[in-house]
Design a protein around this motif. Structure first.
Motif, PDB file in Angstrom:
ATOM      1  N   ALA A 101      73.092  30.072  43.483  1.00 38.39           N
ATOM      2  CA  ALA A 101      74.221  30.948  44.179  1.00 38.39           C
ATOM      3  C   ALA A 101      75.392  29.906  44.013  1.00 38.39           C
ATOM      4  CB  ALA A 101      73.804  31.301  45.694  1.00 38.39           C
ATOM      5  N   VAL A 102      75.289  28.581  44.399  1.00 36.51           N
ATOM      6  CA  VAL A 102      76.337  27.884  44.444  1.00 36.51           C
ATOM      7  C   VAL A 102      76.944  27.727  42.696  1.00 36.51           C
ATOM      8  CG1 VAL A 102      77.025  25.448  44.302  1.00 36.51           C
ATOM      9  CG2 VAL A 102      75.807  26.527  46.258  1.00 36.51           C
ATOM     10  N   LEU A 103      75.895  27.706  41.972  1.00 35.26           N
ATOM     11  CA  LEU A 103      76.505  27.614  40.467  1.00 35.26           C
ATOM     12  C   LEU A 103      76.809  28.794  39.838  1.00 35.26           C
ATOM     13  CD1 LEU A 103      73.447  25.283  38.761  1.00 35.26           C
ATOM     14  CD2 LEU A 103      75.808  24.708  39.976  1.00 35.26           C
ATOM     15  N   GLN A 109      84.132  32.204  39.607  1.00 36.37           N
ATOM     16  CA  GLN A 109      85.091  31.917  40.413  1.00 36.37           C
ATOM     17  C   GLN A 109      86.000  31.089  39.280  1.00 36.37           C
ATOM     18  OE1 GLN A 109      84.941  31.204  44.463  1.00 36.37           O
ATOM     19  NE2 GLN A 109      83.129  32.574  44.538  1.00 36.37           N
ATOM     20  N   GLY A 110      85.323  30.202  38.620  1.00 40.83           N
ATOM     21  CA  GLY A 110      86.191  29.106  37.884  1.00 40.83           C
ATOM     22  C   GLY A 110      87.017  28.305  38.492  1.00 40.83           C
ATOM     23  N   LEU A 111      88.262  28.158  38.220  1.00 39.67           N
ATOM     24  CA  LEU A 111      89.223  26.884  39.146  1.00 39.67           C
ATOM     25  C   LEU A 111      89.616  27.549  40.388  1.00 39.67           C
ATOM     26  CD1 LEU A 111      91.913  26.117  36.288  1.00 39.67           C
ATOM     27  CD2 LEU A 111      89.697  24.983  36.635  1.00 39.67           C
ATOM     28  N   ALA A 112      89.051  28.724  40.762  1.00 35.37           N
ATOM     29  CA  ALA A 112      89.542  29.333  41.963  1.00 35.37           C
ATOM     30  C   ALA A 112      88.440  29.016  42.820  1.00 35.37           C
ATOM     31  CB  ALA A 112      90.056  30.803  41.843  1.00 35.37           C
ATOM     32  N   TYR A 113      87.343  28.529  42.538  1.00 34.92           N
ATOM     33  CA  TYR A 113      86.136  28.295  43.379  1.00 34.92           C
ATOM     34  C   TYR A 113      86.525  27.546  44.617  1.00 34.92           C
ATOM     35  CZ  TYR A 113      81.792  26.241  45.274  1.00 34.92           C
ATOM     36  OH  TYR A 113      80.664  25.951  45.958  1.00 34.92           O
ATOM     37  N   ALA A 391      80.585  20.689  38.004  1.00 32.81           N
ATOM     38  CA  ALA A 391      81.317  19.545  38.505  1.00 32.81           C
ATOM     39  C   ALA A 391      82.636  19.639  37.705  1.00 32.81           C
ATOM     40  CB  ALA A 391      80.349  18.302  38.230  1.00 32.81           C
ATOM     41  N   GLY A 392      82.609  19.767  36.484  1.00 28.94           N
ATOM     42  CA  GLY A 392      84.053  19.644  35.821  1.00 28.94           C
ATOM     43  C   GLY A 392      84.710  20.725  36.260  1.00 28.94           C
ATOM     44  N   THR A 393      84.364  22.189  36.403  1.00 28.37           N
ATOM     45  CA  THR A 393      85.165  23.132  37.136  1.00 28.37           C
ATOM     46  C   THR A 393      85.872  22.774  38.293  1.00 28.37           C
ATOM     47  OG1 THR A 393      84.049  24.697  36.005  1.00 28.37           O
ATOM     48  CG2 THR A 393      85.272  25.497  37.697  1.00 28.37           C
TER      49      THR A 393
END
Length: 410
Positions: A101-103, A109-113, A391-393
């Motif tokens: 669910a986290v991933l 959501q991308g950068l808006a996570y 992590a990168g996102t």
């Protein structure tokens, strides 16, 4: 179930108890859920019963019992225990599903996570001095609260420094406001925007101004430009660049985090390379070991039972060992962003990014997301790649909120 989901679940239980007249206390705006400390019970813990005991005129243990029964009935919650003077400890069902669910949330959501609408009812006005650190801090705080749904207006005591625009700073109004406004007043930097830009450039200057807490002096020396792990900004941006490089490397090897690494063959059919193997996870402790041909892969057999399918591979996900701290930090990221917005503290975001970068490199070194040598891509590699990409996102999104670029190549 993510920590944010669990927090909402507990808050819903409080509302139900109040609506059913089992609890007579004001419903809090939010409920804080934290990971259980070493030696504690369960996956998460919450002190809401202690918080409500006074207003409810009940012992904390009795409040905890009222909430326990309601939370335990919610899907995704395996067990709820009462510990100490009235803490609620939660053990979640299907941790692998929670990890997914986290991933999935990061991927969708991308950068808006981590952005949300908790502050959607708030209309805020910030006022700051004509000083570079105050201006950059106000701009970063604006980004943080807007990301949580608030509407914001920023004003400055005097006309803006023209060099502020090169630091990405915008001001809505100038002069003394007719009514006192919320002030943004960090310790002054003692230099002008032009001087900082000439010595450091916009990204390092913003990091140097935002990384310390507002009551601490900002260190703005040449160490901010060091291209090495001793420089936290470089380490954060290098972790992001490395995560992006892993995605490119996986593509060259013919697999992605969301695509099976092997083409399926029909039962009884074979390609020139032989039967298509199932890509089963390789245990983390064996990820660097040399495997004999066929080890770690079950050969395809007509009619064989398939493991339960997940978007990242077949069977359970190998998110233990060095992967767990990184996944936990990613899961906690939305809460960090909300706390930074509420407390007007962009330094909290910077510290979170440093922690994610540190955990990323520990994970990367212990659980390589890409196969080495003659090793074939497996579901373990796909699962690790999914975590690395998340992590990168998170790193890119956090840097963006601070107004700092996240290059894909360093």
């Amino acid at each position: 179930m993510t920590p944010a989901d669990l927090s909402r679940t507990v808050l819903h239980a409080v509302r139900r108890a109040v609506d059913e007249d089992a609890l007579r206390a004001p419903v809090p705006a939010r409920v804080r859920v934290e990971r259980t400390r070493p030696g504690g019970s369960g996956d998460y813990a919450c002190a809401v019963a202690l918080q409500l005991a006074g207003p409810a005129a009940l012992p904390a243990l009795e409040v905890a019992a009222i909430l326990r029964d309601r939370v335990a009935a919610e899907p995704g919650v395996g067990r709820v225990e009462i510990t100490g003077p009235g803490f609620l400890s939660f053990t979640l069902d299907a941790p692998a599903a929670g990890d997914l669910a986290v991933l999935d949330a990061v991927r969708e959501q991308g950068l808006a996570y981590g952005h949300g609408d908790v502050l959607r009812e708030e209309i805020l006005q910030f006022h700051h001095a004509r000083e570079v650190r105050a201006a950059v801090t106000a701009h970063a705080v604006r980004r943080l609260v807007v990301a949580q749904g608030a509407r914001v207006r920023v004003s400055c005591e005097e006309a803006s420094d023209p060099d502020w625009a090169r630091l990405g700073v915008t001001v809505d109004a100038h002069g003394t406001p007719p009514v006192p406004l919320t002030g943004i007043r960090p310790v002054p930097a003692g230099v002008t925007a032009g001087e900082l830009l000439e010595r450091l450039g916009p990204d390092a200057a913003r990091w140097g101004l935002l990384r310390p807490a507002g009551h601490d002096r900002a260190a703005l020396g040449p160490e901010l430009l060091v291209q090495g792990e001793a420089n936290p900004l470089f380490r954060v941006r290098y972790a992001h660049a490395r995560a992006r490089a892993l995605t490119r490397g996986a593509a060259l090897l013919g697999f992605t985090a969301g695509q099976a690494p092997y083409a399926e063959t029909a039962p009884g059919s074979e390609s020139h390379a032989g039967p298509a193997p199932y890509a089963e996870p390789v245990p983390d402790s064996e990820s660097r070991a040399q495997h004999t041909p066929g080890a770690g892969h079950a050969q395809h057999t007509p009619g064989a039972e398939r493991a339960p399918h997940t978007p990242y591979g077949e069977g359970p996900l190998p998110y233990d060992g060095a992967a767990r701290p990184l996944l936990d930090l990613i899961a906690d990221h939305p809460g960090v962003l909300l706390a930074a917005a509420r407390h007007r503290a962009p330094d909290r975001v910077a510290r979170q990014l440093e922690a994610v970068a540190h955990a990323f490199f520990d994970f990367h070194d212990s659980c390589p997301p890409l196969p080495a040598g003659d090793e074939k891509p497996s579901a373990a590699h796909r699962a690790r790649l999914a975590l690395a990409e998340a992590a990168g996102t998170v790193l890119a999104g956090g840097l963006s909120l601070l107004g700092i670029r996240a290059p894909e190549h360093l």
